[in-house]
Design a protein around this motif. Sequence first.
Motif, PDB file in Angstrom:
ATOM      1  N   CYS A 295      -4.189   7.382  -2.208  1.00  0.00           N
ATOM      2  CA  CYS A 295      -3.833   6.051  -1.709  1.00  0.00           C
ATOM      3  C   CYS A 295      -3.858   5.091  -2.885  1.00  0.00           C
ATOM      4  CB  CYS A 295      -4.853   5.647  -0.647  1.00  0.00           C
ATOM      5  SG  CYS A 295      -4.792   3.939  -0.119  1.00  0.00           S
ATOM      6  N   ALA A 296      -2.918   4.173  -2.923  1.00  0.00           N
ATOM      7  CA  ALA A 296      -2.884   3.161  -3.974  1.00  0.00           C
ATOM      8  C   ALA A 296      -2.678   1.792  -3.361  1.00  0.00           C
ATOM      9  CB  ALA A 296      -1.773   3.459  -4.972  1.00  0.00           C
ATOM     10  N   ALA A 297      -3.547   0.882  -3.738  1.00  0.00           N
ATOM     11  CA  ALA A 297      -3.452  -0.501  -3.284  1.00  0.00           C
ATOM     12  C   ALA A 297      -2.815  -1.345  -4.378  1.00  0.00           C
ATOM     13  CB  ALA A 297      -4.838  -1.032  -2.957  1.00  0.00           C
ATOM     14  N   GLY A 298      -1.817  -2.123  -3.983  1.00  0.00           N
ATOM     15  CA  GLY A 298      -1.176  -2.987  -4.962  1.00  0.00           C
ATOM     16  C   GLY A 298      -0.158  -2.284  -5.828  1.00  0.00           C
ATOM     17  N   HIS A 299       0.217  -1.092  -5.470  1.00  0.00           N
ATOM     18  CA  HIS A 299       1.261  -0.356  -6.204  1.00  0.00           C
ATOM     19  C   HIS A 299       2.621  -0.854  -5.740  1.00  0.00           C
ATOM     20  CE1 HIS A 299       3.831   3.003  -7.428  1.00  0.00           C
ATOM     21  NE2 HIS A 299       2.878   3.305  -8.305  1.00  0.00           N
ATOM     22  N   PRO A 300       3.613  -0.930  -6.621  1.00  0.00           N
ATOM     23  CA  PRO A 300       4.948  -1.351  -6.189  1.00  0.00           C
ATOM     24  C   PRO A 300       5.465  -0.476  -5.045  1.00  0.00           C
ATOM     25  CG  PRO A 300       4.823  -1.294  -8.576  1.00  0.00           C
ATOM     26  CD  PRO A 300       3.558  -0.687  -8.071  1.00  0.00           C
TER      27      PRO A 300
ATOM     28  N   SER B 225       5.002   7.753   0.830  1.00  0.00           N
ATOM     29  CA  SER B 225       5.379   6.655   1.704  1.00  0.00           C
ATOM     30  C   SER B 225       4.684   5.390   1.227  1.00  0.00           C
ATOM     31  CB  SER B 225       4.962   6.952   3.141  1.00  0.00           C
ATOM     32  OG  SER B 225       5.353   5.901   4.001  1.00  0.00           O
ATOM     33  N   CYS B 226       5.300   4.251   1.505  1.00  0.00           N
ATOM     34  CA  CYS B 226       4.647   2.995   1.180  1.00  0.00           C
ATOM     35  C   CYS B 226       5.002   1.953   2.225  1.00  0.00           C
ATOM     36  CB  CYS B 226       4.976   2.520  -0.223  1.00  0.00           C
ATOM     37  SG  CYS B 226       6.695   2.092  -0.513  1.00  0.00           S
ATOM     38  N   ILE B 227       4.189   0.916   2.273  1.00  0.00           N
ATOM     39  CA  ILE B 227       4.367  -0.144   3.260  1.00  0.00           C
ATOM     40  C   ILE B 227       4.109  -1.473   2.580  1.00  0.00           C
ATOM     41  CG2 ILE B 227       1.952   0.137   4.034  1.00  0.00           C
ATOM     42  CD1 ILE B 227       2.959  -0.575   6.886  1.00  0.00           C
TER      43      ILE B 227
ATOM     44  N   MET C 192       0.847  -1.192   0.000  1.00  0.00           N
ATOM     45  CA  MET C 192       0.000   0.000   0.000  1.00  0.00           C
ATOM     46  C   MET C 192       0.883   1.243   0.000  1.00  0.00           C
ATOM     47  SD  MET C 192      -3.145  -1.117   0.101  1.00  0.00           S
ATOM     48  CE  MET C 192      -4.017   0.409   0.507  1.00  0.00           C
ATOM     49  N   GLY C 193       0.391   2.301  -0.631  1.00  0.00           N
ATOM     50  CA  GLY C 193       1.204   3.506  -0.686  1.00  0.00           C
ATOM     51  C   GLY C 193       0.389   4.789  -0.662  1.00  0.00           C
ATOM     52  N   TRP C 194       1.054   5.842  -0.210  1.00  0.00           N
ATOM     53  CA  TRP C 194       0.500   7.195  -0.259  1.00  0.00           C
ATOM     54  C   TRP C 194       1.309   8.011  -1.255  1.00  0.00           C
ATOM     55  CZ3 TRP C 194      -3.985   8.589   1.799  1.00  0.00           C
ATOM     56  CH2 TRP C 194      -4.492   7.878   2.888  1.00  0.00           C
ATOM     57  N   PHE C 195       0.590   8.786  -2.047  1.00  0.00           N
ATOM     58  CA  PHE C 195       1.189   9.645  -3.050  1.00  0.00           C
ATOM     59  C   PHE C 195       0.544  11.015  -2.948  1.00  0.00           C
ATOM     60  CE2 PHE C 195       3.325   6.214  -5.298  1.00  0.00           C
ATOM     61  CZ  PHE C 195       2.620   5.122  -4.816  1.00  0.00           C
ATOM     62  N   ARG C 196       1.172  12.014  -3.527  1.00  0.00           N
ATOM     63  CA  ARG C 196       0.575  13.334  -3.507  1.00  0.00           C
ATOM     64  C   ARG C 196       0.895  14.083  -4.783  1.00  0.00           C
ATOM     65  NH1 ARG C 196       4.200  16.221   1.313  1.00  0.00           N
ATOM     66  NH2 ARG C 196       6.152  16.441   0.121  1.00  0.00           N
ATOM     67  N   GLN C 197       0.019  15.031  -5.092  1.00  0.00           N
ATOM     68  CA  GLN C 197       0.226  15.853  -6.276  1.00  0.00           C
ATOM     69  C   GLN C 197      -0.220  17.269  -5.975  1.00  0.00           C
ATOM     70  OE1 GLN C 197      -1.597  14.352  -9.884  1.00  0.00           O
ATOM     71  NE2 GLN C 197      -0.212  15.570 -11.151  1.00  0.00           N
TER      72      GLN C 197
ATOM     73  N   ASN D 215      -8.737  -3.515   6.898  1.00  0.00           N
ATOM     74  CA  ASN D 215      -8.486  -3.144   5.492  1.00  0.00           C
ATOM     75  C   ASN D 215      -8.215  -1.653   5.358  1.00  0.00           C
ATOM     76  OD1 ASN D 215      -9.060  -5.795   4.910  1.00  0.00           O
ATOM     77  ND2 ASN D 215     -10.424  -5.330   3.205  1.00  0.00           N
ATOM     78  N   THR D 216      -7.434  -1.122   6.279  1.00  0.00           N
ATOM     79  CA  THR D 216      -7.227   0.322   6.316  1.00  0.00           C
ATOM     80  C   THR D 216      -5.753   0.673   6.399  1.00  0.00           C
ATOM     81  OG1 THR D 216      -9.373   0.646   7.386  1.00  0.00           O
ATOM     82  CG2 THR D 216      -7.806   2.465   7.528  1.00  0.00           C
ATOM     83  N   LEU D 217      -5.405   1.695   5.657  1.00  0.00           N
ATOM     84  CA  LEU D 217      -4.061   2.264   5.635  1.00  0.00           C
ATOM     85  C   LEU D 217      -4.136   3.645   6.256  1.00  0.00           C
ATOM     86  CD1 LEU D 217      -1.094   2.090   4.385  1.00  0.00           C
ATOM     87  CD2 LEU D 217      -2.076   3.389   2.473  1.00  0.00           C
ATOM     88  N   TYR D 218      -3.082   4.011   6.987  1.00  0.00           N
ATOM     89  CA  TYR D 218      -3.039   5.319   7.640  1.00  0.00           C
ATOM     90  C   TYR D 218      -1.778   6.087   7.253  1.00  0.00           C
ATOM     91  CZ  TYR D 218      -6.455   3.032  10.682  1.00  0.00           C
ATOM     92  OH  TYR D 218      -7.544   2.353  11.166  1.00  0.00           O
TER      93      TYR D 218
END
Length: 124
Positions: free
Chosen positions: A96-101, A49-51, A34-39, A77-80
């Motif tokens: 948020c992206a699920a399944g992203h590298p 960040s990713c985990i 799972m990952g967080w991205f921003r634009q 099923n939650t990401l923080y």
Amino acid sequence: QVQVVESGGGLVQAGGSLRLSCTASGLTFDDLNMGWFRQAPGKEREGVSCIRWSGGTTYYADSVKGRFTISRDNAKNTLYLQMNSLKPEDTAMYYCAAGHPCSPRMVVTTGGYWGQGTQVTVSS
């Protein structure tokens, strides 16, 4: 049907904190990185960040290290993303992206399942 939904954004003063949440459904959350991205306006999307699926490995962009903390609750099923000491330059739409590298360089790809984003605005 896969759904990824972010929440928790808002307007905060510099130095303040926010906690973003991302709930994913229709997929096997436990098996996915799972990952967080921003634009920010006029800028390219960047990794924050990713985990990894196990939760034991995390990566952060240099710009947020020591201020942001990523975590996951597989039972919910939650990401923080806990964001402290926020700066005006953190202002962006956060996705948020699920399944992203998930790798140390956090290269942004089109892979995975993405949410619609939550806006974070930090005033000076």
